[in-house]
Design a protein around this motif. Sequence first.
Motif, PDB file in Angstrom:
ATOM      1  N   SER A 129       0.831  -1.211   0.000  1.00 49.02           N
ATOM      2  CA  SER A 129       0.000   0.000   0.000  1.00 49.02           C
ATOM      3  C   SER A 129       0.862   1.256   0.000  1.00 49.02           C
ATOM      4  CB  SER A 129      -0.947  -0.003   1.209  1.00 49.02           C
ATOM      5  OG  SER A 129      -0.227   0.054   2.430  1.00 49.02           O
ATOM      6  N   THR A 130       2.007   1.211   0.679  1.00 51.19           N
ATOM      7  CA  THR A 130       2.913   2.363   0.694  1.00 51.19           C
ATOM      8  C   THR A 130       3.519   2.578  -0.681  1.00 51.19           C
ATOM      9  OG1 THR A 130       3.406   1.972   3.039  1.00 51.19           O
ATOM     10  CG2 THR A 130       4.939   3.362   1.813  1.00 51.19           C
ATOM     11  N   GLU A 131       3.932   1.504  -1.321  1.00 53.41           N
ATOM     12  CA  GLU A 131       4.492   1.614  -2.673  1.00 53.41           C
ATOM     13  C   GLU A 131       3.450   2.095  -3.673  1.00 53.41           C
ATOM     14  OE1 GLU A 131       8.059  -1.723  -2.276  1.00 53.41           O
ATOM     15  OE2 GLU A 131       6.189  -2.254  -3.292  1.00 53.41           O
ATOM     16  N   ASP A 132       2.213   1.622  -3.520  1.00 52.31           N
ATOM     17  CA  ASP A 132       1.146   2.071  -4.418  1.00 52.31           C
ATOM     18  C   ASP A 132       0.931   3.574  -4.292  1.00 52.31           C
ATOM     19  OD1 ASP A 132       0.742  -0.483  -5.364  1.00 52.31           O
ATOM     20  OD2 ASP A 132      -1.034  -0.870  -4.138  1.00 52.31           O
TER      21      ASP A 132
ATOM     22  N   GLU B 286       0.720   5.706   7.488  1.00 58.76           N
ATOM     23  CA  GLU B 286       1.140   7.091   7.374  1.00 58.76           C
ATOM     24  C   GLU B 286       2.611   7.303   7.704  1.00 58.76           C
ATOM     25  OE1 GLU B 286       0.033   5.704   9.972  1.00 58.76           O
ATOM     26  OE2 GLU B 286      -0.251   6.990  11.706  1.00 58.76           O
ATOM     27  N   PHE B 287       3.133   6.626   8.739  1.00 61.86           N
ATOM     28  CA  PHE B 287       4.520   6.846   9.124  1.00 61.86           C
ATOM     29  C   PHE B 287       5.487   6.217   8.133  1.00 61.86           C
ATOM     30  CE2 PHE B 287       2.688   7.299  13.549  1.00 61.86           C
ATOM     31  CZ  PHE B 287       2.788   8.676  13.540  1.00 61.86           C
ATOM     32  N   ASN B 288       5.085   5.132   7.493  1.00 61.10           N
ATOM     33  CA  ASN B 288       5.949   4.578   6.448  1.00 61.10           C
ATOM     34  C   ASN B 288       5.895   5.433   5.190  1.00 61.10           C
ATOM     35  OD1 ASN B 288       7.437   2.186   7.305  1.00 61.10           O
ATOM     36  ND2 ASN B 288       5.415   1.382   7.832  1.00 61.10           N
ATOM     37  N   VAL B 289       4.756   6.017   4.881  1.00 59.68           N
ATOM     38  CA  VAL B 289       4.691   6.963   3.762  1.00 59.68           C
ATOM     39  C   VAL B 289       5.604   8.150   4.036  1.00 59.68           C
ATOM     40  CG1 VAL B 289       3.190   8.683   2.665  1.00 59.68           C
ATOM     41  CG2 VAL B 289       2.423   6.310   2.872  1.00 59.68           C
ATOM     42  N   LEU B 290       5.506   8.727   5.228  1.00 58.82           N
ATOM     43  CA  LEU B 290       6.350   9.875   5.575  1.00 58.82           C
ATOM     44  C   LEU B 290       7.835   9.509   5.522  1.00 58.82           C
ATOM     45  CD1 LEU B 290       4.303  11.337   8.549  1.00 58.82           C
ATOM     46  CD2 LEU B 290       4.956  12.634   6.513  1.00 58.82           C
ATOM     47  N   GLY B 291       8.188   8.383   6.136  1.00 55.35           N
ATOM     48  CA  GLY B 291       9.593   7.999   6.198  1.00 55.35           C
ATOM     49  C   GLY B 291      10.178   7.675   4.836  1.00 55.35           C
ATOM     50  N   ALA B 292       9.438   6.907   4.038  1.00 53.76           N
ATOM     51  CA  ALA B 292       9.945   6.535   2.712  1.00 53.76           C
ATOM     52  C   ALA B 292      10.051   7.761   1.806  1.00 53.76           C
ATOM     53  CB  ALA B 292       9.034   5.477   2.079  1.00 53.76           C
TER      54      ALA B 292
ATOM     55  N   VAL C 109       9.752   0.619  -1.754  1.00 56.96           N
ATOM     56  CA  VAL C 109      10.095   1.019  -0.385  1.00 56.96           C
ATOM     57  C   VAL C 109      11.168   0.084   0.149  1.00 56.96           C
ATOM     58  CG1 VAL C 109       9.225   1.243   1.970  1.00 56.96           C
ATOM     59  CG2 VAL C 109       7.835   2.018   0.044  1.00 56.96           C
ATOM     60  N   SER C 110      12.262   0.643   0.630  1.00 56.58           N
ATOM     61  CA  SER C 110      13.407  -0.163   1.052  1.00 56.58           C
ATOM     62  C   SER C 110      13.426  -0.469   2.539  1.00 56.58           C
ATOM     63  CB  SER C 110      14.714   0.558   0.694  1.00 56.58           C
ATOM     64  OG  SER C 110      14.767   1.835   1.332  1.00 56.58           O
TER      65      SER C 110
END
Length: 204
Positions: free
Chosen positions: A93-96, A148-154, A102-103
Motif C-alpha cells: 500500500s505504501t508503494e502504491d 502514514e509513518f511509512n509513507v512519511l519515512g519513505a 520502499v526499502s
Amino acid sequence: MVSPRTGAPAVRRALPGSVRLEICPDYRDDYLGQQVTKLHADRFTDAELICHVDSDVIFTRSTTPVDLLVAGRPWLVRLPVDKLGRHRPWVASTEDFLGFRVSHDFMQQPPFTYPRWIYPEIRRLSVARHGRSLDEYVTGQPPRGFSEFNVLGAYALAHHPDAFTWFECGDPAVPSLCAWYWSRARIDPATRRELEGHPRALPT
C-alpha cells in the motif's frame, strides 16, 4: 492534542488546562481517519517540527525539543524491509501511494518527528499521482490499508535524505525517549508493573 469531534468532550475533561485541544473531523473508519489527521498535522500547529506519539507510547524520561534532533536534524530509525518477517501488509500500500519501491520500515522507534513542510508535499503527491485529495485517497483504502509513518519515512528518505539524521535499527546511539506498547492488548500483571514504573504512566 487533537481529537475527533465526537470524543472531544471526554478528552477535554481528561486534559490538564495547559494542553490545547484541537478538533478534527470524525471518520467512518477511525483507523484510517486518524492517519489522515496526522498527515494534516501542520494545520493544527505553527510549530516547525511536529512530533507524533500514539496513545500506546509513554515517554520514559523528561524530553525537550532538543532531544528530537541529532546533528541539528530530526532523527528517524529504519529497518530494511528484507529483515522483516513475512507479515508486512503495509509495504504494497505504501508503494502504491508513493509510486516507488520502499526499502525500509520506518515505524521502528517513536517518537516520529517531521518538519512541517513535508506534510503539504505528501498531500500534493496524492493529488498529482492519484487525482484525489489525501483525505479521499486514504479513506478509500480497505481497513488498515495505509501506513502514514511509512509513507512519511519513505518519502523523506527518497526526496529529502539530508534533512534527517538516519539510524539503523539496533544502533546504540539512537536516543531512547519512549516505551512502546500495543493499545489493543490487555494490561497483564507484568505490563502493569512495568507501566507503574514509569512516572505517571497510570492514573492513581
